[in-house]
Design a protein around this motif. Structure first.
Motif, mmCIF file in Angstrom:
data_model
loop_
_atom_site.group_PDB
_atom_site.id
_atom_site.type_symbol
_atom_site.label_atom_id
_atom_site.label_comp_id
_atom_site.label_asym_id
_atom_site.label_seq_id
_atom_site.Cartn_x
_atom_site.Cartn_y
_atom_site.Cartn_z
ATOM 1 N N GLY A 31 51.552 55.567 16.100
ATOM 2 C CA GLY A 31 50.478 55.470 15.123
ATOM 3 C C GLY A 31 49.474 54.361 15.363
ATOM 4 N N LYS A 32 49.631 53.575 16.404
ATOM 5 C CA LYS A 32 48.704 52.491 16.728
ATOM 6 C C LYS A 32 47.887 52.874 17.959
ATOM 7 C CE LYS A 32 51.554 48.722 15.001
ATOM 8 N NZ LYS A 32 52.342 47.559 15.363
ATOM 9 N N THR A 33 46.643 52.417 17.984
ATOM 10 C CA THR A 33 45.773 52.668 19.127
ATOM 11 C C THR A 33 45.748 51.430 20.013
ATOM 12 O OG1 THR A 33 44.410 54.155 17.797
ATOM 13 C CG2 THR A 33 43.446 53.334 19.853
ATOM 14 N N TYR A 34 45.935 51.660 21.312
ATOM 15 C CA TYR A 34 45.983 50.598 22.307
ATOM 16 C C TYR A 34 44.891 50.798 23.345
ATOM 17 C CZ TYR A 34 50.702 49.681 20.564
ATOM 18 O OH TYR A 34 51.768 49.383 19.766
ATOM 19 N N ILE A 35 44.422 49.683 23.889
ATOM 20 C CA ILE A 35 43.515 49.693 25.032
ATOM 21 C C ILE A 35 44.214 48.871 26.109
ATOM 22 C CG2 ILE A 35 41.227 49.096 25.911
ATOM 23 C CD1 ILE A 35 40.281 49.103 22.937
ATOM 24 N N SER A 36 44.384 49.454 27.287
ATOM 25 C CA SER A 36 45.161 48.802 28.336
ATOM 26 C C SER A 36 44.487 48.997 29.681
ATOM 27 C CB SER A 36 46.574 49.406 28.371
ATOM 28 O OG SER A 36 47.384 48.727 29.285
ATOM 29 N N ALA A 37 44.422 47.920 30.449
ATOM 30 C CA ALA A 37 43.787 47.981 31.767
ATOM 31 C C ALA A 37 44.741 47.477 32.836
ATOM 32 C CB ALA A 37 42.520 47.139 31.784
ATOM 33 N N LEU A 38 44.730 48.156 33.963
ATOM 34 C CA LEU A 38 45.441 47.657 35.138
ATOM 35 C C LEU A 38 44.693 46.425 35.626
ATOM 36 C CD1 LEU A 38 47.754 48.300 37.143
ATOM 37 C CD2 LEU A 38 46.056 49.489 38.526
ATOM 38 N N ARG A 39 45.401 45.355 35.932
ATOM 39 C CA ARG A 39 44.775 44.090 36.333
ATOM 40 C C ARG A 39 44.289 44.166 37.784
ATOM 41 N NH1 ARG A 39 46.432 39.431 33.485
ATOM 42 N NH2 ARG A 39 44.684 38.512 34.594
ATOM 43 N N PRO A 40 42.997 43.990 38.029
ATOM 44 C CA PRO A 40 42.464 43.979 39.392
ATOM 45 C C PRO A 40 43.069 42.886 40.273
ATOM 46 C CG PRO A 40 40.698 44.329 37.843
ATOM 47 C CD PRO A 40 41.916 43.964 37.035
ATOM 48 N N THR A 41 43.648 41.859 39.679
ATOM 49 C CA THR A 41 44.279 40.799 40.462
ATOM 50 C C THR A 41 45.434 41.338 41.296
ATOM 51 O OG1 THR A 41 45.520 40.218 38.473
ATOM 52 C CG2 THR A 41 43.594 38.878 38.986
ATOM 53 N N LEU A 42 45.936 42.517 40.954
ATOM 54 C CA LEU A 42 46.996 43.132 41.752
ATOM 55 C C LEU A 42 46.537 43.439 43.175
ATOM 56 C CD1 LEU A 42 48.591 45.669 39.251
ATOM 57 C CD2 LEU A 42 49.586 43.552 40.102
ATOM 58 N N LEU A 43 45.238 43.690 43.341
ATOM 59 C CA LEU A 43 44.715 43.987 44.679
ATOM 60 C C LEU A 43 45.057 42.879 45.660
ATOM 61 C CD1 LEU A 43 41.161 45.381 43.879
ATOM 62 C CD2 LEU A 43 43.160 46.676 44.633
ATOM 63 N N ALA A 44 44.889 41.643 45.219
ATOM 64 C CA ALA A 44 45.164 40.511 46.101
ATOM 65 C C ALA A 44 46.637 40.447 46.485
ATOM 66 C CB ALA A 44 44.733 39.206 45.430
ATOM 67 N N GLN A 45 47.504 40.882 45.579
ATOM 68 C CA GLN A 45 48.935 40.873 45.872
ATOM 69 C C GLN A 45 49.326 42.008 46.815
ATOM 70 O OE1 GLN A 45 51.316 40.548 42.269
ATOM 71 N NE2 GLN A 45 49.693 39.368 41.291
ATOM 72 N N PHE A 46 48.716 43.168 46.638
ATOM 73 C CA PHE A 46 49.047 44.320 47.487
ATOM 74 C C PHE A 46 48.400 44.244 48.868
ATOM 75 C CE2 PHE A 46 50.421 46.262 43.550
ATOM 76 C CZ PHE A 46 51.482 47.063 43.955
ATOM 77 N N PHE A 47 47.284 43.526 48.953
ATOM 78 C CA PHE A 47 46.545 43.433 50.215
ATOM 79 C C PHE A 47 46.269 41.960 50.552
ATOM 80 C CE2 PHE A 47 45.594 47.504 48.284
ATOM 81 C CZ PHE A 47 45.797 48.387 49.333
ATOM 82 N N PRO A 48 47.323 41.164 50.793
ATOM 83 C CA PRO A 48 47.135 39.718 51.005
ATOM 84 C C PRO A 48 46.254 39.394 52.214
ATOM 85 C CG PRO A 48 49.397 40.361 51.525
ATOM 86 C CD PRO A 48 48.731 41.560 50.910
ATOM 87 N N HIS A 49 46.269 40.225 53.243
ATOM 88 C CA HIS A 49 45.474 39.983 54.450
ATOM 89 C C HIS A 49 43.971 40.096 54.203
ATOM 90 C CE1 HIS A 49 45.818 44.307 54.079
ATOM 91 N NE2 HIS A 49 44.702 44.377 54.781
ATOM 92 N N ALA A 50 43.577 40.777 53.119
ATOM 93 C CA ALA A 50 42.164 41.042 52.862
ATOM 94 C C ALA A 50 41.452 39.900 52.128
ATOM 95 C CB ALA A 50 42.016 42.334 52.063
ATOM 96 N N GLU A 51 42.207 38.891 51.727
ATOM 97 C CA GLU A 51 41.628 37.726 51.055
ATOM 98 C C GLU A 51 40.740 38.142 49.875
ATOM 99 O OE1 GLU A 51 39.814 35.281 54.071
ATOM 100 O OE2 GLU A 51 41.697 35.086 55.155
ATOM 101 N N LEU A 52 41.368 38.799 48.909
ATOM 102 C CA LEU A 52 40.649 39.372 47.779
ATOM 103 C C LEU A 52 40.704 38.532 46.509
ATOM 104 C CD1 LEU A 52 41.901 43.039 48.133
ATOM 105 C CD2 LEU A 52 39.634 42.179 48.717
ATOM 106 N N LYS A 53 41.342 37.392 46.555
ATOM 107 C CA LYS A 53 41.593 36.642 45.324
ATOM 108 C C LYS A 53 40.315 36.396 44.517
ATOM 109 C CE LYS A 53 44.064 32.756 43.414
ATOM 110 N NZ LYS A 53 44.939 31.643 43.640
ATOM 111 N N GLU A 54 39.262 35.932 45.160
ATOM 112 C CA GLU A 54 38.031 35.598 44.439
ATOM 113 C C GLU A 54 37.401 36.826 43.787
ATOM 114 O OE1 GLU A 54 33.593 33.908 45.334
ATOM 115 O OE2 GLU A 54 35.240 33.033 46.476
ATOM 116 N N VAL A 55 37.196 37.887 44.553
ATOM 117 C CA VAL A 55 36.571 39.083 43.995
ATOM 118 C C VAL A 55 37.495 39.741 42.962
ATOM 119 C CG1 VAL A 55 37.319 40.714 45.793
ATOM 120 C CG2 VAL A 55 35.233 41.163 44.516
ATOM 121 N N ALA A 56 38.789 39.728 43.203
ATOM 122 C CA ALA A 56 39.736 40.309 42.246
ATOM 123 C C ALA A 56 39.687 39.544 40.925
ATOM 124 C CB ALA A 56 41.148 40.306 42.821
ATOM 125 N N ASN A 57 39.564 38.228 40.989
ATOM 126 C CA ASN A 57 39.456 37.431 39.763
ATOM 127 C C ASN A 57 38.154 37.728 39.023
ATOM 128 O OD1 ASN A 57 41.949 36.163 39.936
ATOM 129 N ND2 ASN A 57 41.145 34.436 41.097
#
Length: 130
Positions: A90-116
């Motif tokens: 009975g409650k409405t939720y809004i939920s987003a996948l965190r883009p910061t996960l990109l940096a964790q899944f692709f550490p070689h791509a150096e995505l921390k800044e853009v992901a943040n």
């Protein structure tokens, strides 16, 4: 990995459709374009399954997309960004996948800044739509 690292979720006093509209409007104010809205409830019902309301709103910003894809094309597997609006108990939720996960899944791509940067926009969209 903790839940808060995976997603950013809030409850809203808005009804389901008003929350969906609020997400779409807030995305535009953050420079994000709605690519597609998946109505999961309609899809499941059309196949004979009962489901509470759920829409998956896919959003993207071309500049950020270009930047991350230039680093690794496989990042496209986690694109575009998704914000879900759903009803549970009975409650409405809004939920987003965190883009910061990109940096964790692709550490070689150096995505921390853009992901943040994208993560801040996604959280701002969720907060504004609340």
């Amino acid at each position: 990995m903790e839940q808060q690292d995976l997603s950013y979720t809030v409850t809203t006093a808005k009804d389901f459709e008003a929350a969906v509209k609020a997400v779409e409007e807030a995305a535009a104010t953050q420079g994000m374009k709605v690519q597609h809205v998946h109505d999961v409830q309609v899809t499941l019902r059309s196949n004979g399954y009962a489901s509470d309301p759920l829409k998956i709103i896919e959003i993207c910003n071309a500049r950020y997309a270009h930047e991350v894809l230039a680093k690794d094309i496989l990042i496209s597997l986690m694109m575009p960004c998704k914000i879900n609006v759903y009803v549970r108990d009975g409650k409405t939720y809004i939920s987003a996948l965190r883009p910061t996960l990109l940096a964790q899944f692709f550490p070689h791509a150096e995505l921390k800044e853009v992901a943040n940067q994208v993560d801040a926009k996604i959280r701002a969209i969720v907060d504004a739509a609340r």
